[in-house]
Write an enzyme that holds these catalytic residues in place. Sequence first.
Site, PDB file in Angstrom:
ATOM      1  N   ASP A   1       2.819   0.192  -0.282  1.00 37.23           N
ATOM      2  CA  ASP A   1       1.696   0.215   0.832  1.00 37.23           C
ATOM      3  C   ASP A   1       2.184   1.054   1.790  1.00 37.23           C
ATOM      4  O   ASP A   1       2.297   0.509   3.154  1.00 37.23           O
ATOM      5  CB  ASP A   1       1.476  -1.422   1.351  1.00 37.23           C
ATOM      6  CG  ASP A   1       0.342  -1.650   2.086  1.00 37.23           C
ATOM      7  OD1 ASP A   1      -0.572  -0.676   1.887  1.00 37.23           O
ATOM      8  OD2 ASP A   1       0.062  -2.606   2.415  1.00 37.23           O
TER       9      ASP A   1
ATOM     10  N   CYS B   1       2.755 -21.815  36.729  1.00 37.36           N
ATOM     11  CA  CYS B   1       2.793 -21.833  38.229  1.00 37.36           C
ATOM     12  C   CYS B   1       1.487 -22.448  38.947  1.00 37.36           C
ATOM     13  O   CYS B   1       1.892 -22.711  40.073  1.00 37.36           O
ATOM     14  CB  CYS B   1       3.031 -20.449  38.835  1.00 37.36           C
ATOM     15  SG  CYS B   1       1.751 -19.351  38.541  1.00 37.36           S
TER      16      CYS B   1
ATOM     17  N   GLU C   1       4.724   0.003 -12.452  1.00 38.62           N
ATOM     18  CA  GLU C   1       5.396   0.314 -11.117  1.00 38.62           C
ATOM     19  C   GLU C   1       5.043  -0.363  -9.888  1.00 38.62           C
ATOM     20  O   GLU C   1       4.114  -1.216  -9.680  1.00 38.62           O
ATOM     21  CB  GLU C   1       5.138   1.829 -10.870  1.00 38.62           C
ATOM     22  CG  GLU C   1       5.357   2.535 -11.727  1.00 38.62           C
ATOM     23  CD  GLU C   1       4.682   4.036 -11.710  1.00 38.62           C
ATOM     24  OE1 GLU C   1       4.114   4.175 -10.398  1.00 38.62           O
ATOM     25  OE2 GLU C   1       4.994   4.923 -12.335  1.00 38.62           O
TER      26      GLU C   1
HETATM   27  S1  IVH Z   1      -0.705   6.715  -8.689  1.00 42.11           S
HETATM   28  C1  IVH Z   1      -4.349   9.344  -9.944  1.00 42.11           C
HETATM   29  N1  IVH Z   1       1.235   5.044  -8.174  1.00 42.11           N
HETATM   30  O1  IVH Z   1      -2.178   3.711  -4.184  1.00 42.11           O
HETATM   31  C2  IVH Z   1      -3.597   8.215  -9.212  1.00 42.11           C
HETATM   32  N2  IVH Z   1      -0.467   5.538  -6.552  1.00 42.11           N
HETATM   33  O2  IVH Z   1      -5.646   4.016  -4.800  1.00 42.11           O
HETATM   34  C3  IVH Z   1      -2.684   8.436  -8.254  1.00 42.11           C
HETATM   35  N3  IVH Z   1       0.096   4.034  -4.515  1.00 42.11           N
HETATM   36  O3  IVH Z   1      -3.632   6.779  -3.313  1.00 42.11           O
HETATM   37  C4  IVH Z   1      -1.856   7.331  -7.801  1.00 42.11           C
HETATM   38  N4  IVH Z   1       2.079   3.173  -5.024  1.00 42.11           N
HETATM   39  O4  IVH Z   1      -1.530   6.088  -2.289  1.00 42.11           O
HETATM   40  C5  IVH Z   1       0.126   5.646  -7.611  1.00 42.11           C
HETATM   41  N5  IVH Z   1       3.084   3.445  -7.971  1.00 42.11           N
HETATM   42  C6  IVH Z   1       2.039   4.326  -7.351  1.00 42.11           C
HETATM   43  C7  IVH Z   1       1.496   4.004  -6.237  1.00 42.11           C
HETATM   44  C8  IVH Z   1       0.185   4.641  -5.751  1.00 42.11           C
HETATM   45  C9  IVH Z   1       1.098   3.158  -4.295  1.00 42.11           C
HETATM   46  C10 IVH Z   1      -1.114   4.258  -3.618  1.00 42.11           C
HETATM   47  C11 IVH Z   1      -1.402   6.063  -3.647  1.00 42.11           C
HETATM   48  C12 IVH Z   1      -2.780   5.921  -3.916  1.00 42.11           C
HETATM   49  C13 IVH Z   1      -3.413   4.570  -3.979  1.00 42.11           C
HETATM   50  C14 IVH Z   1      -4.263   4.357  -5.271  1.00 42.11           C
END
Ligand code: IVH
Length: 625
Positions: free
Chosen positions: A115, A408, A111
């Site tokens: 950000d 100026c 996935e």
């Molecule tokens: S899964 C237990 N999937 O990245 C893991 N996190 O350090 C749960 N994030 O705190 C996170 N895209 O804020 C997951 N496709 C995605 C994500 C994602 C961004 C962020 C999320 C998380 C941090 C992981």
Amino acid sequence: MTSKDVYDGLCEEICRHDKLYYVDHKPEISDQEYDALFKKVEALEAEHSEWVTPISPTQRVGEMLSSGFKTVDHALPMLSLANTYSKEEIEEFITRVVKLAGHDDVVYSVELKMDGIAVSLRYENGFFVRALTRGDGKRGDDITNNARTIRSIPLQLYGESIPEVLEVRGEVYMPRKDFEALNAERAEAEEDMWANPRNAAAGSLKLIDPKQTAKRPLEIALYSIAEMTPQAPQSQHGSHVFLNSLGLPTLLHIAKCHSVDEIWEYASKIEALRPSLPFDIDGIVIKVDSISEQRRLGYTGKNPRWAVAYKFAAEQATTRIRDITVQVGRTGTLTPVAELEPTLLAGSTIARATLHNEEEVARKDIRIGDSVIIEKGGDVIPKVVRVLPEKRPADSQVWTMPATCPACGTPVQRIEGEVAVRCPNIQSCPTQLLRRLTHFVSKHAMNIDTLGEKILVQLIDKGFVKSAADLFVLTPEQLYQLEGFKDRAVSNMLKSLDAARNIELSRFLFALGIRYVGTGTAELLAQRAGTIDGLTKLSYEDLIAIDGIGDKVAVAVTEFLGDPRQQQEIQRLLDAGVVPQELETQSFSGHPFEGKTFVLTGTLTQFTRTDAAKQIKQRGGKVTG
Ligand code: IVH
């Protein structure tokens, strides 16, 4: 059909279009058509307030929403992911998973790593009931009222199989183009700019007033189910499909992979796509697809064993500094700018980078002629990361801030305690004047689009315009002297100036160009003051008592309004027929805290000190140290 049926039909129609727009990304109607539907609903509600329910589309910002954030325990902790930075590290992750799973045909869901800001949304019997931030992972802030204003979060779920309880997690983000537009406005207002869309999203989610959050273009993408009754889908892929069927927005570009090579191929494809995505990502996430296998693999401390992030490097390029020029801002601030050999970075050609101030140039020892590494991390404005000393040519030139303003010639001023260097010639520095006028006529200010920069330059050069008020007393004789101006252009210009005279108070305040006053702050001021006259009567204490206004802004506004030159300019604008529309003021009268001053001491148990101060201010009280 009764008018109640019409009303219900319209509400349903709006929900459907929200889903088409935010979830399916396939809008069927234009923004104007959408607004027209919305207006009809508002009109019906004005006559039948008894029809309004918490889930009607107009109620994303309720009138009396409380603010200040409660801290609430997460049903399940919100964990973070371990990071990897190379194919080898991804391979190590896969090897660990295969070993623990006991077989090597594990399927991975891959996935985008959004950000943004992690949030958890809770639905009960199909209704949106709560949103929490990640906080420390165990407890988060209750941001329900702000989240309700995000139109891609449905207030009610769709479909046949609505779970009794559903807690979903995802990322709130600000699309890049909206971020750029808002940041440009902040720059224009000399407000602090956000470093990147993530900071903008974080700031917007934590605004105390949900009405302000509602104006910020936030969106959400969901990526997992934390809790569900009855039982949740048994794969990460299945979760996406299911969430989507409920009308919830999920991630774009999700895929399945079976090996390191496939994952690496996906990562490369996404990295190539990165510059053209409408939002920021900082990598990809690799997850074991089967939920039962995820459960078996479990967690180590704060990271799952079944998932890992692969982070992209910040986008960098090497180029050469051809020259260092100095930009003069609206309030006279002089900013050094690196003029670069144009180079491609993160999908766009970069020819300039801000060097912020002379201290920064000295600290990084940046010289004209140097080869430098520039970077566009999460930040929009590219920055010079460092000089490549080994490539420094013998004739490189050390740069120093000029002693006089490049526009100026006035000797520059250094203000103690500030790094900024200023041109003090507010009265007649032509560049400061041009910047002020450009701001004055800009879209969110007076919105006079017939006055482009080229025309303003001519008006200044010919001495016709020395301040914004002069624009409104331009004569046809003067306008005929502008390049290419014949009857039509002259009459159009006069017409558009005339139309601009009637102006919303908040726009007028924004147009004045008070330091740190952006569109949002201008609106807060307008609501409180009601009229220009009302504004001039507000003291520093009155200003600081407005929720959303801090010391820096209050000082800037007080100084601006106390300056006789500014007073004269405002008077000249009013005399020239500019009419800022009056607003009903948000008065605090009748509130128990009105006129009272509070001092917060000791240990507070229910609130943080900042929250308590905000709560008091919102109720009309004042807080002093
Ligand atoms: S899964 C237990 N999937 O990245 C893991 N996190 O350090 C749960 N994030 O705190 C996170 N895209 O804020 C997951 N496709 C995605 C994500 C994602 C961004 C962020 C999320 C998380 C941090 C992981």
